[in-house]
Design a protein around this motif. Structure first.
Motif, PDB file in Angstrom:
ATOM      1  N   ASP A   4      -9.283   6.953   2.957  1.00  0.00           N
ATOM      2  CA  ASP A   4     -10.490   5.581   3.436  1.00  0.00           C
ATOM      3  C   ASP A   4     -12.077   5.739   3.644  1.00  0.00           C
ATOM      4  O   ASP A   4     -12.388   4.334   3.316  1.00  0.00           O
ATOM      5  CB  ASP A   4     -10.302   6.500   5.110  1.00  0.00           C
ATOM      6  CG  ASP A   4     -10.506   5.476   5.729  1.00  0.00           C
ATOM      7  OD1 ASP A   4      -9.833   3.849   6.172  1.00  0.00           O
ATOM      8  OD2 ASP A   4     -11.258   5.871   6.622  1.00  0.00           O
ATOM      9  N   ALA A   6      -5.694  -2.249   1.624  1.00  0.00           N
ATOM     10  CA  ALA A   6      -6.375  -0.831   2.736  1.00  0.00           C
ATOM     11  C   ALA A   6      -5.047  -0.892   3.268  1.00  0.00           C
ATOM     12  O   ALA A   6      -4.068  -2.624   3.713  1.00  0.00           O
ATOM     13  CB  ALA A   6      -7.492  -1.665   3.547  1.00  0.00           C
ATOM     14  N   PRO A   7      -5.040  -0.388   4.480  1.00  0.00           N
ATOM     15  CA  PRO A   7      -5.087   0.488   4.148  1.00  0.00           C
ATOM     16  C   PRO A   7      -4.897   2.274   3.660  1.00  0.00           C
ATOM     17  O   PRO A   7      -3.611   1.704   3.058  1.00  0.00           O
ATOM     18  CB  PRO A   7      -4.798   0.971   5.686  1.00  0.00           C
ATOM     19  CG  PRO A   7      -3.221   0.793   6.337  1.00  0.00           C
ATOM     20  CD  PRO A   7      -3.673  -0.309   4.703  1.00  0.00           C
TER      21      PRO A   7
END
Length: 609
Positions: A538, A506-507
Motif C-alpha cells: 500500500d 489498487a488496492p
C-alpha cells in the motif's frame, strides 16, 4: 449512438469549424481556377465572333417555367440546408438529438436502420458533418448554375440520390411508419419532396414541353393531399380535440412544444396564441384543414387552370400559416436541418401549375407544324446553331455547375475514407482527455506483475509504455484498460512489439498470483503478451500515485482513504512522459472507447517509430 459528449464540446466544435475553413479555402481555390477557365473561354468566343461576324443564333427554345421554379427553388433550399448543417452543434448533436428522436416512434426495423446510420456518424462526427455541408451546398450551386441540358438533369439525379439517403437515414422515412404522422407536422418528410423535385428535374426537357406533365404532377399532388385529408380526419388521432382530458390535443400540442425552441420572442407569442386558440376551437381548426386539403386535392385532380389558380393561392396561404404557427419555420434552435415541408409543397404546386399553363411557344408551334425551317447560311457565314449567342454565358454556368459537383466530391470522398475505417475519430478522446502534450522524466516504480514477477519502469527502457491506473472494483468499465488496450494493440500491428501496456492496480490487498491473473482474464487482456497488471504494498502504491498525480482524498470514506483520478500516460523509449490524458470517468460509448484506442495507438506509433 451518442458519443456521450456535450453537443457544444469546444474541442469537437473547433475541429468542425477548422475542417470547414480548410475545405472552404480549397473550394474557393477550385472556383478561382474554374473562373480562369471561364475567362479564357469567353476570350476565345469573342475571337471567334470577330472572325465570323455573320454568325447568327438559331431559335432558342424557351425555358420551361415549371422546371425553372424547381431548379431555383430547390437549389436555394439545398444551399440553405447546407448552411444549416454548418451550425456548431451538428457534429455531435445530429445523431442523438435529431436522428434518434425522429426514429424513436417508428417500428424496430426502422430504428435499427437509423441507429446504424447515427452510430456511423457518431464515430466520425467531424467528417460526417462537413460532408453534409459540402454535399448540400454543392447540390444547390449545381442546380442553380446548370439550368439546361444533360448537366442539369444530372443535378436532378444527384438530388434524388442524396435526398433518399437523408430521407431514409436522417428522417426515418419522414416518419411515415410512425403513428400520428400528419401533413401539418411535416409528413412525408421534407427531403421526400426534394427527391420528387429532383426526379422531375431529371426528366428530358421535351417532357416539359407538353401540358401532360403538368396534369400528371397536379393529379399526383392532388391524390396525395386527399390521402392527407383522410389521415387528418381519421377519428382517434387526436386532431379533432383542442383539449383531450385536460391535455392539449395533437395540433395544439405541436404548436406549444415549439415554444421551447430558442427563437425570437414574437414567434413564441404567435405559437402560444395559436396553441391557445386551437385548444379552444380544435374541432373548427381541424375541419378547416380537412376541407382545405380536400378542396385543393380535388381542384388539382380536375386539371382546370381557372379552378387551380385561386385554389393554389389559397393552398400557399395555408402552407405559410402552418409553416409559421405549427412547424415554427422548421430550422430554429441550432439543430434544424431544413425549413420543413411547407415551402417545398408550395414550389411543387407552383411548378405543376406552370407546367400545365405555360408551355413554351416554340414547342407549341413545332407540334402544330408551324415551326419555320432553319435557313441555310450565306456564303462565308458561319452555320447557325441554337443558343450560339449565349454560348459564353452557358459555358460560365456549366463551369460553375462543375464546381458545385466538385464540392459534392470534396465532401463525399473524406467521408467515404473515414467510413472505410471501423475505428472512431480520436477527436472524441481528445475532447475527453483534454490537453495531452508533456515532457518530463516519468517517475520510476518497482512493483509486482500478475505472474508474481518484479517489474520496474527502468526495465522497460527502450519500449514505449502506455500507463494507466485502475481500481479492480470497477470491472470492465475501467478505462483505459480493456477494449482500449486490446484495440490499440491490434491497430499497432507489428509496432505493438515495441509497446508495453501497463496498468497499476489498487488496492494492494490483491495478490498478484491470484487476483491480478483473474482480473486480467476478466478484462480480456490476459492474452496480450505486452500487457501487464502491477501492484505492490500500500505505501509503495501511494508513492506512485502521488508521483503521477492521480491520487485524491475521499473525505466521505475517511481522512486516509484516497480515490484515483482516471488518467493515462504515454512514456517514450527514453523514459519521458510525452502525453498525459485525463480520461475522466472514461468513454461513455463504443465510439469514444474506440477513439481512445486510436488515440493511444497513434501516440505510441509515433514514439515507437
Amino acid at each position: 449512438m451518442s458519443p456521450g459528449l456535450n453537443v457544444n464540446d469546444p474541442t469537437v466544435v473547433a475541429a468542425f469549424r477548422a475542417a470547414l475553413l480548410h475545405q472552404g479555402l480549397l473550394a474557393l481555390a477550385v472556383f478561382a481556377a474554374l473562373w480562369l477557365v471561364v475567362l479564357g473561354l469567353r476570350a476565345r468566343a469573342r475571337a471567334r465572333r470577330g472572325a465570323c461576324p455573320g454568325g447568327s443564333a438559331g431559335p432558342i427554345p424557351a425555358e420551361p417555367a415549371g422546371r425553372l421554379v424547381l431548379l431555383i427553388g430547390f437549389g436555394n433550399l439545398w444551399l440553405f440546408d447546407g448552411f444549416l448543417q454548418a451550425q456548431s452543434k451538428m457534429a455531435l448533436g445530429l445523431p442523438s438529438q435529431v436522428i434518434e428522436p425522429v426514429a424513436s416512434t417508428s417500428p424496430s426495423w426502422v430504428q435499427h436502420l437509423v441507429n446504424w446510420a447515427g452510430t456511423t456518424w457518431s464515430y466520425h462526427p467531424v467528417q460526417a458533418a462537413t460532408a453534409a455541408v459540402w454535399i448540400q451546398v454543392g447540390l444547390g450551386i449545381w442546380m442553380l448554375a446548370a439550368t439546361r441540358g444533360f448537366g442539369s438533369r444530372l443535378a436532378g439525379l444527384a438530388s434524388v440520390g442524396w435526398g433518399l439517403v437523408v430521407w431514409v437515414f436522417g428522417e426515418a422515412f419522414g416518419g411515415i411508419f410512425a403513428g400520428g404522422s400528419s401533413w401539418l407536422s411535416g409528413a412525408p418528410g421534407a427531403v421526400a419532396l426534394y427527391v420528387v423535385a429532383g426526379a422531375l428535374i431529371a426528366l428530358p426537357e421535351r417532357a416539359w414541353r407538353s401540358p401532360r406533365l403538368g396534369r400528371l404532377m397536379l393529379a399526383g399532388f392532388g391524390l396525395f393531399l386527399l390521402g392527407m385529408a383522410v389521415l387528418q380526419a381519421w377519428p382517434g388521432r387526436g386532431s379533432w380535440q383542442g383539449l383531450n382530458h385536460g391535455q392539449l390535443g395533437t395540433v395544439a400540442g405541436m404548436a406549444e412544444s415549439m415554444t421551447l425552441t430558442p427563437q425570437p420572442g414574437f414567434l413564441i407569442d404567435l405559437l402560444s396564441s395559436f396553441a391557445g386558440f386551437d385548444a379552444a376551437h380544435g374541432f373548427a381548426v381541424n375541419l378547416l384543414v380537412v376541407v382545405a386539403l380536400t378542396v385543393t386535392g380535388l381542384a388539382f385532380l380536375s386539371g382546370r387552370p381557372r379552378l387551380i389558380r385561386p385554389v393554389l393561392i389559397a393552398f400557399a396561404v395555408l402552407c405559410l400559416a402552418d409553416w409559421v404557427l405549427i412547424q415554427d419555420l422548421g430550422f430554429l434552435g441550432g439543430l434544424g436541418t431544413d425549413p420543413n415541408t411547407m415551402i417545398p409543397f408550395i414550389l411543387l404546386g407552383a411548378a405543376g401549375y406552370l407546367a400545365l399553363t405555360r408551355v413554351p411557344v416554340l414547342a407549341v408551334e413545332e407540334r402544330a407544324g408551324a415551326a419555320q425551317p432553319a435557313q441555310a447560311p450565306a456564303e462565308g457565314q458561319a452555320p447557325a446553331w441554337p443558343g450560339r449567342g449565349r454560348r459564353p454565358l452557358a459555358t460560365a454556368g456549366s463551369v460553375i455547375a462543375a464546381g458545385g459537383a466538385l464540392l459534392i466530391v470534396l465532401g463525399a470522398v473524406p467521408m467515404a475514407v473515414a467510413q472505410a475505417s471501423p475505428n472512431a475519430d480520436p477527436i472524441l478522446a481528445q475532447s475527453i482527455a483534454g490537453t495531452s502534450s508533456a515532457d518530463y522524466r516519468a517517475p520510476g516504480f518497482a512493483l509486482t506483475d500478475q505472474h508474481g514477477q518484479p517489474l520496474s519502469l527502468a526495465s522497460l527502457r527502450g519500449r514505449v509504455v502506455i500507463l494507466s491506473f485502475i481500481d479492480p472494483a470497477c470491472g470492465t468499465g475501467c478505462p483505459p484498460i480493456a477494449r482500449e488496450f486490446r484495440q490499440a494493440a491490434q491497430l499497432l500491428g507489428s509496432a505493438a512489439r515495441r509497446v508495453e501496456f501497463v496498468a497499476i492496480v489498487a488496492p494492494a490487498s490483491w495478490q498478484p498470483a491470484a487476483g491480478l491473473l483473474a482480473l486480467s482474464g476478466r478484462l480480456g487482456v490476459g492474452r496480450l503478451p505486452n500487457c501487464v497488471l502491477l501492484t505492490g504494498p500500500d505505501a509503495q502504491l501511494r508513492r506512485v500515485w502521488r508521483a503521477y498525480g492521480v491520487s485524491a482524498r475521499a473525505p466521505s470514506t475517511g481522512a486516509g482513504a484516497v480515490v484515483l483520478r482516471s488518467a493515462a500516460f504515454v512514456i517514450d523509449r527514453d523514459g519521458y512522459v510525452r502525453h498525459r490524458y485525463g480520461v475522466g470517468t472514461g468513454p461513455g460509448s463504443a465510439a469514444t472507447a474506440s477513439s481512445f484506442a486510436v488515440l493511444f495507438a497513434g501516440a505510441a506509433a509515433r514514439l515507437a517509430a
